[in-house]
Design an enzyme around this catalytic site. Structure first.
Site, PDB file in Angstrom:
ATOM      1  N   ASP A 318       0.846  -1.182   0.000  1.00  0.00           N
ATOM      2  CA  ASP A 318       0.000   0.000   0.000  1.00  0.00           C
ATOM      3  C   ASP A 318       0.892   1.246   0.000  1.00  0.00           C
ATOM      4  OD1 ASP A 318      -2.766   1.053   0.354  1.00  0.00           O
ATOM      5  OD2 ASP A 318      -1.873   1.924   2.152  1.00  0.00           O
ATOM      6  N   GLU A 349       1.519   0.230  -4.959  1.00  0.00           N
ATOM      7  CA  GLU A 349       1.019   1.492  -5.491  1.00  0.00           C
ATOM      8  C   GLU A 349       2.195   2.464  -5.574  1.00  0.00           C
ATOM      9  OE1 GLU A 349      -3.420   2.160  -3.802  1.00  0.00           O
ATOM     10  OE2 GLU A 349      -1.855   2.259  -2.311  1.00  0.00           O
TER      11      GLU A 349
END
Ligand code: CA
Length: 639
Positions: A318, A349
């Site tokens: 994340d 990400e």
């Protein structure tokens, strides 16, 4: 101060238990024992010994499995209580740690558990544990709904009708290869207590105990070993059923800055502005300082622990843009060294919510720094996503499939995973191995909601208009024929809707849960995805992850506004295919387009919304082949 040992936390084995805590600068550390993980009284207090490198320790000549504990740390004249940041087990809501003999948490046959063999392509399906089995119509056992154990149920069907598979039986039919679980480490936003609301819901991006499973998905959060065993049962079941398992990890921030990490070593684990306030690149109130040696080490150790102890096959980071490149590369190298090169999938990400200043010469793992990342580390490709479906935040701005103009070149770049040429924006992937091709994830509007908002803005979200179904099929066909790893949000294949909610992280479970009825109301779309997934394995030219893969994409043409075509060298390297060459075209326009075929005999593998044509019959294409409005075609040539 740096401690290089691998024995921090409670290490529990036959005849011995040791406790070690890294807390440099503490004046005194006391280990406290409890009979329970809730709020029962302290049973024993044991002073710990200060050693070198800031490590405090004490050991006992017995197996203390099941003992709950925490620490009292005296520093600058004040005493704070903290659970163990290195805890491997904990009590309800994670506030006390538990000494655990991990062998006692292994389900039957765990030693023989192994991931299924790789299949030539990674097709990743993102699902939230609770969303997966909450819907009553899914036919899961009542006490498994919303729990880890729902993933151990085979043969579940819609309303228990014995005909329409749900759960893992449904996933097997669908054909995806990897199940990516949204956060399953212990997080703070859902109460685990006995009187908690069973429908309480959160995505879980608020870590409390990084190395312990979340308790609200277990059958008994009050007994520390239960959640561990049940998460292992989930992994074992998915492995047996042919799936690899990926864990979503959120090392970039903690639920609160008042975490076990900061109580143990104040000021060390977070980034600060010059005025002493916390940085907020995560938009969650704090950023973990991955570039600091013991912090990076903590993250690395945690990844290795989940990979080893829980047999996790990959990690989705994340807000990876808040972590540093050097650490990400170190993680990939360590996983490669221990488990084999590329055996564990690493991606994340490549962005952050805001700038987070790193110390020294640390480089953030952002999209523009992709060249510096190990070529096995992949990033979610927002360029591909937005080119296909439209702007991620501006709901009404469409992409290629839903009326956007001038996107033909971007679509042709998406196909070769943005490799093979220099971009002015500095995004230069080295190979498709670095790219996740996708159009929807848990964040932002679902693909279906985005299409409805751009194409049928007054229709609500539940209806299934023909034009939107076709645009959905075209979007799927495009990213399933892009190079890169393939990723999808669970339910995308049946037009999953969250009624236009673009950030459902704490919306009701009734809105978030997978609607198993819709999976059959929208069977045609599911069948289309199934065919695409099966067909992907016949297209080694697109599965190629090497640095030269982009050369396989040739004859890239803009046929007309909204219509592009290209050829693929489909000679198998990873696996064989019947078709040596492919011709693929996407037509987002309202008119049928005739495309000229290269020399050879061309068969129609997929056209007009039928993705199983290749399997069923041989359809020979004419020299000038018509591509229907809002559709994709794949043609194959055997020589
Ligand atoms: Ca929790």
């Amino acid at each position: 101060m740096y401690y290089g040992g691998n024995d921090l936390g409670a290490v529990t084995e036959e005849g011995r238990t040791s406790f070690k805590l890294w807390s440099p600068g503490a004046e005194h550390v006391t280990l406290c024992f409890y009979a329970d993980g809730g709020d029962g009284p302290v049973q024993d207090k044991i002073p710990m010994e200060s050693g070198e490198d800031g490590v405090w320790s004490v050991s006992f000549p017995e197996n203390l499995h099941g003992v709950y504990y925490d620490y009292e740390i005296r520093r600058d004249g004040k005493t704070v209580r903290t659970a163990d940041p290195y805890a491997k087990a904990c009590g309800v809501n994670g506030s006390r740690s538990m000494a655990v003999d991990l062998r006692r948490t292994d389900p039957e046959g765990w030693e023989q558990d192994a991931a299924p063999a790789k299949r030539g392509e990674d097709i990743i399906y993102e699902v939230h544990v609770k969303e997966f089995s909450w819907d009553e119509r899914g036919g899961f056992r009542k006490d498994h709904r919303g729990k880890y154990l729902a993933f151990t149920e085979e043969g579940t069907t819609l309303d228990g009708d014995g005909v329409h598979p749900t759960g893992i039986s449904y996933l097997k039919e669908l054909g995806v290869t990897h199940i990516q679980l949204m956060p399953v480490f212990d997080y703070g936003s859902v109460d685990e207590g006995r009187d908690a609301d069973p429908a309480a819901f959160n995505w879980g991006y608020d870590p409390v105990n990084y190395n312990v499973p979340e308790g609200s998905y277990s059958s008994d959060a009050g007994r520390g070993e239960v959640r561990i065993r049940e998460l292992k049962e989930l992994v074992g079941s998915l492995h047996r059923n042919g799936f690899r398992v990926i864990m979503d990890v959120v090392y970039n921030h903690t639920y609160s800055e008042d975490s076990w990490l900061s109580r143990t070593v104040p000021g060390y684990y977070y980034r600060y502005q010059e005025d002493g306030s916390l940085t907020n690149g995560s938009a969650c109130g704090n950023d973990v300082a991955s570039e600091r040696p013991m912090c990076g080490r903590y993250i690395l150790d945690s990844v290795m622990y989940w990979a080893g102890e829980y047999h996790m096959d990959g990690f989705r980071f994340d807000l990876m843009g808040l972590l540093d490149v050097e650490l990400m590369n170190r993680i990939q190298s360590a996983l490669d060294a221990r488990f084999g090169a590329g055996e564990k999938l690493v991606y994340g990400e490549p962005w952050a919510a805001a700038v987070s200043p790193m110390e020294g010469d640390a480089v953030p793992a952002l999209k523009e720094n992709i060249e510096k990342l190990d070529d096995k580390i992949a990033v979610f490709c927002d360029s591909t996503r937005d080119s296909i479906r439209g702007h991620v935040f501006e709901a009404e701005i469409p992409g290629f499939v839903n009326g956007g103009e001038g996107l033909e070149s971007a679509i042709l770049e998406s196909v070769r995973a943005w490799c093979g040429f220099k971009h002015d924006k500095g995004f230069r992937p080295k190979a498709p191995s670095q790219i996740i091709s996708y159009v929807s994830a848990h964040d932002n509007l679902t693909l279906w909601d985005k299409l409805m908002m751009t194409m049928e803005p007054d229709s609500g979200f539940t209806r299934m208009p023909e034009a939107v179904l076709k645009a959905n099929q075209l979007a799927a066909a495009i990213y399933f024929t892009c190079q890169g790893h393939i990723f999808m949000l669970s339910g995308e294949e049946f037009g999953r809707t969250k009624q236009g909610d673009e950030n459902s992280f704490r919306s009701p479970i009734s809105l978030n849960c997978l609607d198993w009825g819709r999976a059959y109301e929208n069977r045609e779309l599911v069948e289309y995805y199934r065919g695409l997934i099966a067909l992907r394995f016949q297209l080694p030219g697109l599965c190629d992850k090497s640095e030269t893969a982009f050369r396989r994409i040739t004859e890239r043409k803009i046929e007309a506004p909204g219509c592009v075509s290209f050829c693929v060298d489909n000679e198998g390297e990873t696996h064989e295919s019947r078709w040596k060459r492919l011709l693929i075209a996407y037509n987002a326009g309202e008119k049928s387009r005739r495309i000229r075929l290269p020399e050879g005999t061309w068969s129609v593998l997929m056209a007009d919304g039928d993705s199983w044509l290749w399997k069923r019959e041989d359809v020979v294409a004419e020299e000038k082949f018509a591509v229907s409005p809002t559709s994709a075609v794949i043609l194959g040539c055997e020589e």
